[in-house]
Design a protein around this motif. Sequence first.
Motif, PDB file in Angstrom:
ATOM      1  N   PRO A 264       0.380  -1.186  -0.060  1.00 55.46           N
ATOM      2  CA  PRO A 264       0.011  -0.204   0.679  1.00 55.46           C
ATOM      3  C   PRO A 264       1.362   1.099   0.290  1.00 55.46           C
ATOM      4  N   SER A 265       2.292   0.426   0.871  1.00 52.82           N
ATOM      5  CA  SER A 265       2.794   2.409   0.877  1.00 52.82           C
ATOM      6  C   SER A 265       3.185   2.810  -0.577  1.00 52.82           C
ATOM      7  N   HIS A 266       3.081   1.739  -2.015  1.00 50.64           N
ATOM      8  CA  HIS A 266       3.946   2.257  -2.789  1.00 50.64           C
ATOM      9  C   HIS A 266       2.190   2.036  -4.329  1.00 50.64           C
ATOM     10  N   LEU A 267       1.386   1.357  -3.977  1.00 49.46           N
ATOM     11  CA  LEU A 267       0.153   0.658  -4.914  1.00 49.46           C
ATOM     12  C   LEU A 267      -0.524   3.013  -4.394  1.00 49.46           C
ATOM     13  N   ILE A 268      -0.750   3.110  -3.568  1.00 48.53           N
ATOM     14  CA  ILE A 268      -1.773   4.048  -2.782  1.00 48.53           C
ATOM     15  C   ILE A 268      -1.326   4.905  -3.176  1.00 48.53           C
ATOM     16  N   PRO A 269      -0.387   6.019  -2.957  1.00 47.02           N
ATOM     17  CA  PRO A 269       0.253   6.947  -3.336  1.00 47.02           C
ATOM     18  C   PRO A 269       0.377   7.302  -5.016  1.00 47.02           C
ATOM     19  N   PHE A 270       0.772   6.171  -6.326  1.00 48.22           N
ATOM     20  CA  PHE A 270      -0.195   5.983  -7.558  1.00 48.22           C
ATOM     21  C   PHE A 270      -1.139   6.559  -7.819  1.00 48.22           C
ATOM     22  N   LEU A 271      -1.977   5.699  -7.188  1.00 47.22           N
ATOM     23  CA  LEU A 271      -3.686   5.182  -7.830  1.00 47.22           C
ATOM     24  C   LEU A 271      -3.859   7.210  -7.298  1.00 47.22           C
ATOM     25  N   HIS A 272      -3.962   7.644  -5.791  1.00 43.81           N
ATOM     26  CA  HIS A 272      -4.067   9.002  -5.640  1.00 43.81           C
ATOM     27  C   HIS A 272      -3.183  10.138  -6.880  1.00 43.81           C
ATOM     28  N   GLY A 273      -2.266   9.507  -7.286  1.00 41.09           N
ATOM     29  CA  GLY A 273      -1.716  10.809  -7.719  1.00 41.09           C
ATOM     30  C   GLY A 273      -2.452  10.715  -9.755  1.00 41.09           C
ATOM     31  N   LEU A 274      -2.481   9.377  -9.740  1.00 41.77           N
ATOM     32  CA  LEU A 274      -3.350   9.601 -11.256  1.00 41.77           C
ATOM     33  C   LEU A 274      -4.496  10.003 -10.935  1.00 41.77           C
ATOM     34  N   ARG A 275      -5.475   9.969  -9.424  1.00 42.42           N
ATOM     35  CA  ARG A 275      -6.707  10.395 -10.223  1.00 42.42           C
ATOM     36  C   ARG A 275      -6.189  12.251  -9.231  1.00 42.42           C
ATOM     37  N   ALA A 276      -5.371  12.653  -8.632  1.00 42.99           N
ATOM     38  CA  ALA A 276      -4.990  14.360  -9.265  1.00 42.99           C
ATOM     39  C   ALA A 276      -4.712  14.055 -10.581  1.00 42.99           C
ATOM     40  N   LEU A 277      -4.449  13.238 -11.516  1.00 40.50           N
ATOM     41  CA  LEU A 277      -3.790  14.152 -12.445  1.00 40.50           C
ATOM     42  C   LEU A 277      -5.162  14.234 -13.969  1.00 40.50           C
ATOM     43  N   MET A 278      -6.214  13.300 -13.780  1.00 39.36           N
ATOM     44  CA  MET A 278      -7.304  13.170 -14.106  1.00 39.36           C
ATOM     45  C   MET A 278      -8.077  14.216 -14.173  1.00 39.36           C
ATOM     46  N   ARG A 279      -7.853  14.510 -12.331  1.00 40.55           N
ATOM     47  CA  ARG A 279      -8.822  16.212 -12.147  1.00 40.55           C
ATOM     48  C   ARG A 279      -8.122  17.327 -12.650  1.00 40.55           C
ATOM     49  N   ALA A 280      -6.759  17.273 -12.618  1.00 43.47           N
ATOM     50  CA  ALA A 280      -6.133  18.315 -13.448  1.00 43.47           C
ATOM     51  C   ALA A 280      -6.223  18.311 -14.860  1.00 43.47           C
ATOM     52  N   HIS A 281      -6.624  17.014 -15.534  1.00 44.31           N
ATOM     53  CA  HIS A 281      -7.370  17.821 -17.103  1.00 44.31           C
ATOM     54  C   HIS A 281      -8.296  16.590 -17.079  1.00 44.31           C
ATOM     55  N   PRO A 282      -9.662  17.419 -16.543  1.00 43.71           N
ATOM     56  CA  PRO A 282     -10.739  16.892 -16.877  1.00 43.71           C
ATOM     57  C   PRO A 282     -10.764  16.505 -17.656  1.00 43.71           C
ATOM     58  N   ASN A 283     -10.416  17.278 -19.212  1.00 44.67           N
ATOM     59  CA  ASN A 283     -11.050  16.710 -20.669  1.00 44.67           C
ATOM     60  C   ASN A 283     -10.109  16.524 -21.854  1.00 44.67           C
ATOM     61  N   ARG A 284      -8.963  15.685 -21.309  1.00 50.55           N
ATOM     62  CA  ARG A 284      -7.749  15.014 -22.322  1.00 50.55           C
ATOM     63  C   ARG A 284      -7.941  13.889 -21.305  1.00 50.55           C
ATOM     64  N   LEU A 285      -7.875  13.836 -19.870  1.00 49.57           N
ATOM     65  CA  LEU A 285      -7.154  12.229 -20.049  1.00 49.57           C
ATOM     66  C   LEU A 285      -8.482  10.901 -19.237  1.00 49.57           C
ATOM     67  N   THR A 286      -8.616  10.238 -19.814  1.00 48.90           N
ATOM     68  CA  THR A 286      -9.072   9.058 -19.367  1.00 48.90           C
ATOM     69  C   THR A 286      -8.179   7.512 -18.824  1.00 48.90           C
ATOM     70  N   VAL A 287      -8.326   7.485 -17.916  1.00 49.65           N
ATOM     71  CA  VAL A 287      -7.834   5.593 -17.601  1.00 49.65           C
ATOM     72  C   VAL A 287      -8.808   4.327 -17.926  1.00 49.65           C
ATOM     73  N   LEU A 288      -8.242   3.432 -18.220  1.00 47.36           N
ATOM     74  CA  LEU A 288      -8.951   1.939 -18.122  1.00 47.36           C
ATOM     75  C   LEU A 288      -7.826   0.793 -18.001  1.00 47.36           C
ATOM     76  N   LEU A 289      -8.099   0.474 -16.298  1.00 49.47           N
ATOM     77  CA  LEU A 289      -7.690  -0.781 -15.279  1.00 49.47           C
ATOM     78  C   LEU A 289      -7.826  -1.785 -15.731  1.00 49.47           C
ATOM     79  N   SER A 290      -7.654  -2.639 -15.110  1.00 48.39           N
ATOM     80  CA  SER A 290      -7.932  -4.394 -15.570  1.00 48.39           C
ATOM     81  C   SER A 290      -7.487  -5.146 -14.195  1.00 48.39           C
ATOM     82  N   LEU A 291      -7.826  -5.979 -13.423  1.00 48.01           N
ATOM     83  CA  LEU A 291      -7.488  -6.156 -11.975  1.00 48.01           C
ATOM     84  C   LEU A 291      -7.345  -7.724 -11.811  1.00 48.01           C
ATOM     85  N   PRO A 292      -6.696  -8.634 -11.923  1.00 48.08           N
ATOM     86  CA  PRO A 292      -6.730 -10.031 -11.475  1.00 48.08           C
ATOM     87  C   PRO A 292      -7.621 -10.580  -9.937  1.00 48.08           C
TER      88      PRO A 292
END
Length: 403
Positions: A264-292
């Motif tokens: 969690p010390s590595h994954l959660i900051p990455f997902l928080h930063g990804l969410r902040a990057l989408m909010r900084a570019h709300p009309n330009r960035l979209t993310v699609l993920l898959s999880l087993p």
Amino acid sequence: MSFRKRNTAITRSVNSDKAPTPSAASAPGVRTSPLTGNLTISTGCSSLDSLLAAHAGLVLGNSLLIEESGTTDYSGVLLKLFAAEGIVQQQHVHVVGVGEGWGRELPGLVEEKSSRQEDRESKSKGNVVTNADDKAAADRMKIAWRYERLGQHGESKRDTTLSRASLSQEPPSEQSLSEASAQSQSTFCHTFDLAKRLIPPSESFPIKHIPIPSPSKPSSTSFLLPILDTVSSSLLSSSPTVPHRLIIPTLLSPFSYPALASSPSHLIPFLHGLRALMRAHPNRLTVLLSLPLSLYPRTSGLVRLIETLCDGVLELQPFPHEVGAVDTGTGKGKDEEKPQGLLKVYKLPIFSERGGGAGRGVGEGGEDLAFVLSRRKFRIVLFDLPPVDGEEGQDGGAKDLEF
């Protein structure tokens, strides 16, 4: 004493030299949501677009997580459709943790039948296709030359005056013709054939593969943050009107990610930063993920945190091998394509944040959904169990109950 002329409106001076800011709504493959007015892009699967809470696509500035249980890779088909749609629309596509071979397996477009092929098929069926000029010449020969100028039977004077008026009008400008052709040629969601391979329309928008950084020394920051730096630099250096698609296949898979990535010390900051990057570019960035889910079940706290940081969450539940031939009971015959599993909707972009339940966004009354993967296409259908054997009589009617 004022020397201002009376009865004149006071207007504010506007800087006419300021150029209008470009909008992402004018980019190809982008349209507004009929529900909220947000800008949306297509996922490459029309049935999945209609599933996303009446947005008719995936809203820009949001992420969608596709979970899958078992050892299958049905979610990989949706990710490849998402990437193929972005390439056809000439949008920026970023893929994390896979090699260039992944991009060579993208599905190709369905080719439309040419006019020559349609003529051959119509002639083979016995339908003779004649030329329009030859047909008009044959009709003209049936009419005497002195009655030809009188026009066709039943044509009124009003029709002739309207036709003359339309001919006297000025022809449309080149700009209006180009806009009309662009609107007619623009397609929001293309149809792909999984049996074919995609040929990129241009080399200016290739797939950008982002490798997964290797953890070097123990540090307080996540070793996955350089992925966000690469995407952020691409957003700043590219055109502000072209959307970016970020694809992360099989998140935390041991084949691509080191064991430290599930911390969690590595994954959660990455997902928080990804969410902040989408909010900084709300009309330009979209993310699609898959999880087993076979490696990380939904009962674990780590998966719950991942779902919380994603805007939409879907789950694919494949059927066991012996249940894969279940009939949906729609009555379309034995040749109907059988579903390979169920589709569960846990969270929808924007709709869930506003307090809406996933059931109302999925269908009327929250019906069960299933996915069908054939040799050529992937689609989402309603799932209904067939009637139990013995409930109907031999004549097709209801069986009488015996007391």
